[in-house]
Design a protein around this motif. Structure first.
Motif, PDB file in Angstrom:
ATOM      1  N   ASN A 302       0.841  -1.209   0.000  1.00 45.98           N
ATOM      2  CA  ASN A 302       0.000   0.000   0.000  1.00 45.98           C
ATOM      3  C   ASN A 302       0.873   1.255   0.000  1.00 45.98           C
ATOM      4  O   ASN A 302       0.667   2.185  -0.787  1.00 45.98           O
ATOM      5  N   ALA A 303       1.832   1.294   0.925  1.00 45.21           N
ATOM      6  CA  ALA A 303       2.683   2.482   1.076  1.00 45.21           C
ATOM      7  C   ALA A 303       3.540   2.705  -0.159  1.00 45.21           C
ATOM      8  O   ALA A 303       3.717   3.849  -0.612  1.00 45.21           O
ATOM      9  N   LYS A 304       4.068   1.635  -0.723  1.00 43.06           N
ATOM     10  CA  LYS A 304       4.930   1.752  -1.904  1.00 43.06           C
ATOM     11  C   LYS A 304       4.163   2.305  -3.099  1.00 43.06           C
ATOM     12  O   LYS A 304       4.700   3.092  -3.892  1.00 43.06           O
ATOM     13  N   SER A 305       2.875   1.917  -3.212  1.00 38.76           N
ATOM     14  CA  SER A 305       2.074   2.412  -4.340  1.00 38.76           C
ATOM     15  C   SER A 305       1.916   3.929  -4.280  1.00 38.76           C
ATOM     16  O   SER A 305       1.754   4.591  -5.310  1.00 38.76           O
ATOM     17  N   VAL A 306       1.967   4.500  -3.076  1.00 36.18           N
ATOM     18  CA  VAL A 306       1.885   5.960  -2.909  1.00 36.18           C
ATOM     19  C   VAL A 306       3.276   6.593  -3.031  1.00 36.18           C
ATOM     20  O   VAL A 306       3.462   7.582  -3.743  1.00 36.18           O
ATOM     21  N   ALA A 307       4.251   6.004  -2.357  1.00 34.89           N
ATOM     22  CA  ALA A 307       5.616   6.557  -2.374  1.00 34.89           C
ATOM     23  C   ALA A 307       6.206   6.558  -3.782  1.00 34.89           C
ATOM     24  O   ALA A 307       6.956   7.473  -4.144  1.00 34.89           O
ATOM     25  N   ASP A 308       5.861   5.554  -4.591  1.00 38.24           N
ATOM     26  CA  ASP A 308       6.382   5.482  -5.964  1.00 38.24           C
ATOM     27  C   ASP A 308       5.907   6.646  -6.824  1.00 38.24           C
ATOM     28  O   ASP A 308       6.521   6.953  -7.852  1.00 38.24           O
ATOM     29  N   LYS A 309       4.819   7.286  -6.395  1.00 41.72           N
ATOM     30  CA  LYS A 309       4.295   8.449  -7.129  1.00 41.72           C
ATOM     31  C   LYS A 309       4.770   9.764  -6.499  1.00 41.72           C
ATOM     32  O   LYS A 309       4.183  10.815  -6.737  1.00 41.72           O
ATOM     33  N   LYS A 310       5.826   9.675  -5.679  1.00 40.17           N
ATOM     34  CA  LYS A 310       6.376  10.860  -4.981  1.00 40.17           C
ATOM     35  C   LYS A 310       5.299  11.572  -4.167  1.00 40.17           C
ATOM     36  O   LYS A 310       5.219  12.797  -4.132  1.00 40.17           O
ATOM     37  N   ALA A 311       4.429  10.756  -3.533  1.00 41.68           N
ATOM     38  CA  ALA A 311       3.303  11.303  -2.776  1.00 41.68           C
ATOM     39  C   ALA A 311       3.417  11.027  -1.277  1.00 41.68           C
ATOM     40  O   ALA A 311       2.551  11.441  -0.512  1.00 41.68           O
ATOM     41  N   ALA A 312       4.465  10.341  -0.864  1.00 43.42           N
ATOM     42  CA  ALA A 312       4.706  10.063   0.554  1.00 43.42           C
ATOM     43  C   ALA A 312       6.129   9.547   0.697  1.00 43.42           C
ATOM     44  O   ALA A 312       6.769   9.176  -0.284  1.00 43.42           O
ATOM     45  N   ILE A 313       6.609   9.528   1.946  1.00 43.53           N
ATOM     46  CA  ILE A 313       7.902   8.928   2.262  1.00 43.53           C
ATOM     47  C   ILE A 313       7.650   7.568   2.902  1.00 43.53           C
ATOM     48  O   ILE A 313       6.783   7.441   3.771  1.00 43.53           O
ATOM     49  N   LEU A 314       8.370   6.563   2.462  1.00 42.31           N
ATOM     50  CA  LEU A 314       8.244   5.211   2.995  1.00 42.31           C
ATOM     51  C   LEU A 314       9.539   4.842   3.707  1.00 42.31           C
ATOM     52  O   LEU A 314      10.621   4.904   3.113  1.00 42.31           O
TER      53      LEU A 314
END
Length: 368
Positions: A302-314
């Motif tokens: 879940n987190a990677k799907s957001v972080a990969d779009k430069k939308a969060a830090i994982l």
């Protein structure tokens, strides 16, 4: 959808807030469209839904069911008996209540209930919150009519023709978070011009996140940051002593989540599916620390799907000791980075998810 019929709906899902709150949100939207409808929830008899669902104003019946433990354990020996018991009880519930549609939001209790309902030809829908489906929903996929998902690419697991990309249901009060920043800081007694960190570990708490925050109390103080720390009810007695500090407040549970989100400038969170969906709506800079201890490591996905779009830090748990202070300091000192994360995570928000899911339920009713 106008109809003189009084509809009856069964909703099943539970074990965690991530399965319960979507079910309640769907029920609330169905109720707003069909005020005379009758609702029944079905959950696991020893889990949190038995308290949370009645608090939301709905009746619930419990099944004697639990999942198979991943380690070899005596509890697994009881599973076949629990399954047979739950199927029998589910059949009795369905025959007595006579639902027009059945909705499952995941968790082991939804398996027997939807198995029985779909075998009787009752219109059925499941809502999968995660980017990697749980075992219950994977088993039900061939039987139900419609599968509402929050992530693309789930045709690897589900029949493509049944999939509807709707997003995850979220609480309506979160849609106004942007306009409540001052109200949120006032509600928590915070200093208005001081950066605020909100720490979320889920309703029960996250041991590794709590350890991280405790170890970095002095670090946050040196950065002149005030902290709202939701440590979870399992850990409150262990950490409540930090309420004595000027810039730290420890909470077992946050009842006013909209105001907590509103007060925050930056958020540290687990990456459960509902948390991720809410944080997309809230649109604040987020550091995800996913739990590695959940089925199929779906929080990391879940987190990677957001972080990969430069939308969060994982940051993975294994990397916290080496990476956390560096990553966090850089984020807090870089206003442009904060703005970029906020803008990019907001672009992922699916704000009409609950309406879209209920639209799918109504399609099933029309085609019945």
């Amino acid at each position: 959808m106008k109809n003189n019929k009084t509809y009856r709906f069964i909703l099943s899902g539970g074990g965690t807030g991530g399965h319960i709150y979507p079910a309640v949100a769907i029920a609330d939207e169905l109720k707003s469209r069909h005020p005379d409808a009758e609702f029944l929830f079905v959950g696991a008899s020893d889990r949190m839904e038995m308290d949370k669902v009645p608090q939301a104003g709905y009746k619930i019946e419990g099944l004697w069911i639990s999942g198979i433990q991943r380690q070899l354990t005596l509890k697994n020996l009881a599973f076949p008996f629990k399954l047979i018991s739950s199927l029998w009880r589910s059949r009795k519930i369905v025959n007595t209540f006579k639902p027009d549609a059945v909705i499952g939001t995941g968790g082991f209790a939804s398996g027997p209930l939807l198995q029985v309902a779909s075998s009787k030809g009752i219109p059925s829908l499941i809502q999968e919150q995660n980017s990697f489906p749980g075992i219950t929903n994977k088993l039900l996929a061939k039987k139900v009519n419609t599968i509402c998902v929050a992530y693309e690419g789930l045709d690897k697991f589900f029949p493509k023709a049944k999939i509807r990309l709707t997003g995850n249901p979220i609480r309506k009060d979160l849609l106004q978070v942007k306009h409540k920043h001052s109200e949120g800081k006032a509600a928590f007694g915070l200093i208005h011009n001081k950066q605020t960190l909100l720490v979320l570990g889920g309703s029960l708490g996250a041991r590794r996140i709590n350890q991280l925050i405790e170890a970095n109390i002095s670090f946050f103080e040196a950065q002149d940051i005030q902290v709202i720390w939701q440590c979870g009810k399992l850990y409150y007695d262990q950490y409540k002593q930090y309420n004595d500090l000027k810039n730290v407040q420890v909470h077992a549970f946050l009842n006013q989540m909209d105001l907590a989100y509103a007060a925050a400038d930056v958020i540290i969170s687990r990456a459960g599916a509902i948390s991720v969906s809410e944080l997309c709506i809230v649109a604040k800079p987020v550091v995800f620390i996913p739990s590695p201890n959940v089925a199929e490591d779906h929080q990391t996905k879940n987190a990677k799907s957001v972080a990969d779009k430069k939308a969060a830090i994982l940051i993975r748990e294994n990397d916290l000791d080496t990476d956390f202070q560096t990553e966090f300091s850089e984020l807090m000192s870089n206003e442009e980075k904060q703005k970029e994360l906020s803008k990019n995570i907001e672009a992922l928000a699916l704000v009409n998810a609950t309406n879209a899911i209920v639209d799918e339920v109504e399609k099933l009713l029309r085609n019945k």
